[in-house]
Design an enzyme around this catalytic site. Structure first.
Site, short mmCIF file in Angstrom:
data_model
loop_
_atom_site.label_atom_id
_atom_site.label_comp_id
_atom_site.label_asym_id
_atom_site.label_seq_id
_atom_site.Cartn_x
_atom_site.Cartn_y
_atom_site.Cartn_z
N LYS A 41 31.19 42.78 -15.48
CA LYS A 41 30.17 41.94 -14.83
C LYS A 41 30.25 40.51 -15.37
O LYS A 41 30.87 40.28 -16.42
CB LYS A 41 28.78 42.54 -15.11
CG LYS A 41 28.42 42.59 -16.58
CD LYS A 41 27.21 43.47 -16.83
CE LYS A 41 26.86 43.50 -18.31
NZ LYS A 41 25.91 44.56 -18.63
N ARG A 137 13.63 48.99 -17.81
CA ARG A 137 14.24 47.95 -16.98
C ARG A 137 14.41 48.51 -15.57
O ARG A 137 13.69 48.12 -14.68
CB ARG A 137 15.56 47.49 -17.60
CG ARG A 137 16.20 46.33 -16.88
CD ARG A 137 17.39 45.75 -17.63
NE ARG A 137 18.53 46.66 -17.73
CZ ARG A 137 19.71 46.33 -18.25
NH1 ARG A 137 19.89 45.11 -18.74
NH2 ARG A 137 20.70 47.18 -18.30
N HIS A 167 20.73 53.81 -20.00
CA HIS A 167 21.23 52.71 -20.82
C HIS A 167 20.48 52.70 -22.15
O HIS A 167 19.25 52.77 -22.17
CB HIS A 167 21.01 51.39 -20.07
CG HIS A 167 21.77 50.23 -20.65
ND1 HIS A 167 23.06 50.35 -21.14
CD2 HIS A 167 21.45 48.93 -20.80
CE1 HIS A 167 23.48 49.16 -21.56
NE2 HIS A 167 22.52 48.28 -21.38
N ARG A 227 30.77 53.19 -20.95
CA ARG A 227 30.71 51.90 -20.23
C ARG A 227 30.97 50.82 -21.27
O ARG A 227 30.09 50.37 -21.98
CB ARG A 227 29.32 51.69 -19.60
CG ARG A 227 28.95 52.74 -18.56
CD ARG A 227 27.69 52.36 -17.78
NE ARG A 227 26.56 52.07 -18.64
CZ ARG A 227 25.66 52.96 -19.05
NH1 ARG A 227 25.76 54.23 -18.68
NH2 ARG A 227 24.67 52.59 -19.84
N TYR A 271 22.96 10.26 -28.25
CA TYR A 271 21.62 10.16 -27.67
C TYR A 271 20.55 10.40 -28.73
O TYR A 271 20.71 11.27 -29.60
CB TYR A 271 21.44 11.23 -26.60
CG TYR A 271 22.14 10.94 -25.29
CD1 TYR A 271 21.85 9.80 -24.56
CD2 TYR A 271 23.07 11.84 -24.78
CE1 TYR A 271 22.49 9.55 -23.36
CE2 TYR A 271 23.71 11.61 -23.58
CZ TYR A 271 23.41 10.44 -22.87
OH TYR A 271 24.03 10.21 -21.68
N CYS A 318 26.42 16.08 -25.58
CA CYS A 318 26.08 15.48 -24.28
C CYS A 318 26.49 16.44 -23.16
O CYS A 318 27.05 17.51 -23.41
CB CYS A 318 26.82 14.17 -24.08
SG CYS A 318 26.69 13.01 -25.43
N MET A 319 26.28 16.03 -21.92
CA MET A 319 26.63 16.89 -20.79
C MET A 319 28.14 17.18 -20.76
O MET A 319 28.56 18.31 -20.54
CB MET A 319 26.18 16.24 -19.48
CG MET A 319 26.38 17.14 -18.28
SD MET A 319 25.90 16.38 -16.73
CE MET A 319 24.14 16.27 -16.89
N ASP A 320 28.94 16.12 -20.98
CA ASP A 320 30.39 16.27 -20.80
C ASP A 320 31.20 15.92 -22.03
O ASP A 320 32.42 15.98 -22.00
CB ASP A 320 30.86 15.34 -19.67
CG ASP A 320 29.94 15.39 -18.48
OD1 ASP A 320 29.74 16.49 -17.96
OD2 ASP A 320 29.40 14.33 -18.10
C1 PLP Z 1 26.30 45.33 -19.71
C2 PLP Z 1 26.12 46.79 -19.68
C3 PLP Z 1 26.97 47.63 -20.41
C4 PLP Z 1 28.01 47.12 -21.38
O1 PLP Z 1 27.42 46.83 -22.63
P1 PLP Z 1 28.31 46.39 -23.88
O2 PLP Z 1 27.34 46.27 -24.98
O3 PLP Z 1 28.91 45.08 -23.51
O4 PLP Z 1 29.33 47.44 -24.07
C5 PLP Z 1 26.85 48.99 -20.24
N1 PLP Z 1 25.91 49.50 -19.41
C6 PLP Z 1 25.06 48.72 -18.71
C7 PLP Z 1 24.05 49.35 -17.82
C8 PLP Z 1 25.11 47.35 -18.84
O5 PLP Z 1 24.26 46.59 -18.16
#
Ligand code: PLP
Length: 379
Positions: A41, A137, A167, A227, A271, A318-320
């Site tokens: 992701k 969540r 999760h 995951r 700045y 700064c920005m850039d």
């Molecule tokens: C982002 C995410 C992961 C991965 O987590 P890591 O700590 O980067 O391994 C696994 N499961 C879900 C649902 C996530 O949102």
């Protein structure tokens, strides 16, 4: 390796060979039937989702997770094969994309399942239910096992339901109370899984990177899919985590010195006049700023490495552009390469300075920073 004319002012080097090694080292540390669902992701945590996924697909990874349907479509259009799970909400109007691109959608609540699966043709959508075991969540509330069972049984025939997942929200912690919480999450998930055992859902998973490192043994029965996100990229789930030997960061962020100037004691830099030179100093200007994702919180507190030596950030980012103190480094000149994140100073080190986590640091490197790939298959 790179051409400064092409890569420009600020660029990230991504070592796909190291990505592959991280994957292999992790795999070796697991039992043979363990499958990695690569979490790619947010553009693979800033590393480039297509390049990362192609590399892993080429090494046999057949499961990917993304945050939204557009990320999933990007991967399919790039030829990524296997399962692609969308971990979050997809607008019901985009249901047809899920079918067209063979994408697996997470069902985040009963209400969402009912809306998504009443769309025409929805019974062919691949789905997995999220189960909420304490993070609050998304997902069905695991505290009510009977209700979870009812919802899962009701919607399983209305789609191609192939899994359940939860999760873990504090798996990186070694504090006793947190360990007990994580074990409790796993037990709640187990009760839900067992209540629908007869559906023989193939994909049951609960482990993220930290979970895989510390809680695999309490997850018997659904530890076979991990995951895996942050560890693939060679970063730590928590500052206290110790990564398996050989797992290293995949990304380095570099820029160049655009000019060097000497200033007198009492002069200001940047700045807000936030930095005042205590004496004669050499200041180098770098063409990277917060619009590139270099946090403004690093003003007067971050550091970079030039010629292998530490140069503190002076003045505000700064920005850039930004400015660093090179008074103690011999011979710094325009065009010198600068390490913003790399072997001397990692994303985790930078995160610690600004009260964040390595995840956020790498995700924030903006799109205008070129990504240069090394050791990958040619793309
Ligand atoms: C982002 C995410 C992961 C991965 O987590 P890591 O700590 O980067 O391994 C696994 N499961 C879900 C649902 C996530 O949102």
């Amino acid at each position: 390796m790179y051409d400064i004319q092409v890569t420009g002012r600020s660029w990230v080097e991504i070592d796909l060979g190291q990505l592959g090694r991280n994957y292999e080292i992790f795999k070796k540390s697991r039992s043979r039937d363990c499958e990695v669902m690569a979490v790619v992701k947010a553009d693979a945590y800033g590393h480039g989702d297509v390049e990362v996924s192609r590399t892993l697909n080429g090494m046999g990874v057949r499961q990917f997770a993304v945050s939204n349907v557009l990320e999933a479509i990007t991967l399919r259009r790039a030829g990524i094969e296997g399962e692609i799970l969308v971990l979050g909400f997809t607008p019901v109007e985009m249901a047809s994309c899920l079918v067209e691109y063979d994408i697996t959608q997470t069902l985040i609540s009963e209400r969402y399942a009912s809306e998504l699966l009443s769309a025409p043709g929805a019974h062919t959508i691949k789905c997995q239910f999220a189960v909420d075991t304490g993070m609050n969540r998304i997902g069905l509330d695991a505290d009510n096992t009977a209700e979870c069972e009812r919802v899962i049984r009701e919607y399983a025939p209305k789609c191609r339901l192939n899994g359940l997942f939860t999760h873990l929200c504090v798996a990186e912690s070694t504090d006793d109370d947190n360990i007990a919480f994580t074990v409790g999450q796993v037990e709640k998930f187990r009760r839900v899984v067992q209540s629908v055992d007869d559906l023989r859902l193939p994909y049951l998973h609960c482990l993220n990177s930290a979970g895989a490192m510390y809680f695999s043994d309490v997850c018997r029965g659904f530890e076979s899919i991990v995951r895996l996100g942050i560890v693939l990229y060679g970063l730590k789930p928590d500052f206290s985590s110790v990564l398996p030997d050989g797992i290293k960061p995949v990304l380095r962020w570099k820029t160049v010195v655009s000019m060097v100037k000497e200033i007198d004691g009492g002069e200001y830099v940047g700045y807000g006049r936030s930095f005042r030179a205590p004496g004669k100093m050499l200041i180098a200007t770098l063409p990277t700023g917060y619009a590139d994702g270099y946090s403004r919180l690093l003003s007067n507190c971050g550091c970079v490495y030039i010629r292998g030596m530490r140069a503190p950030v002076v003045g505000r980012v700064c920005m850039d552009q930004m400015t660093v103190d090179v008074s103690d480094i011999d011979g710094v000149r325009d065009g010198d390469e600068v390490e913003l994140i790399g072997e001397h100073f990692g994303a985790d080190d930078m995160a610690r300075l600004i009260g964040s986590i390595g995840y956020e640091v790498v995700c924030n490197i903006s799109k205008r920073v070129a990504r240069i790939y090394k050791n990958g298959q040619s793309l």
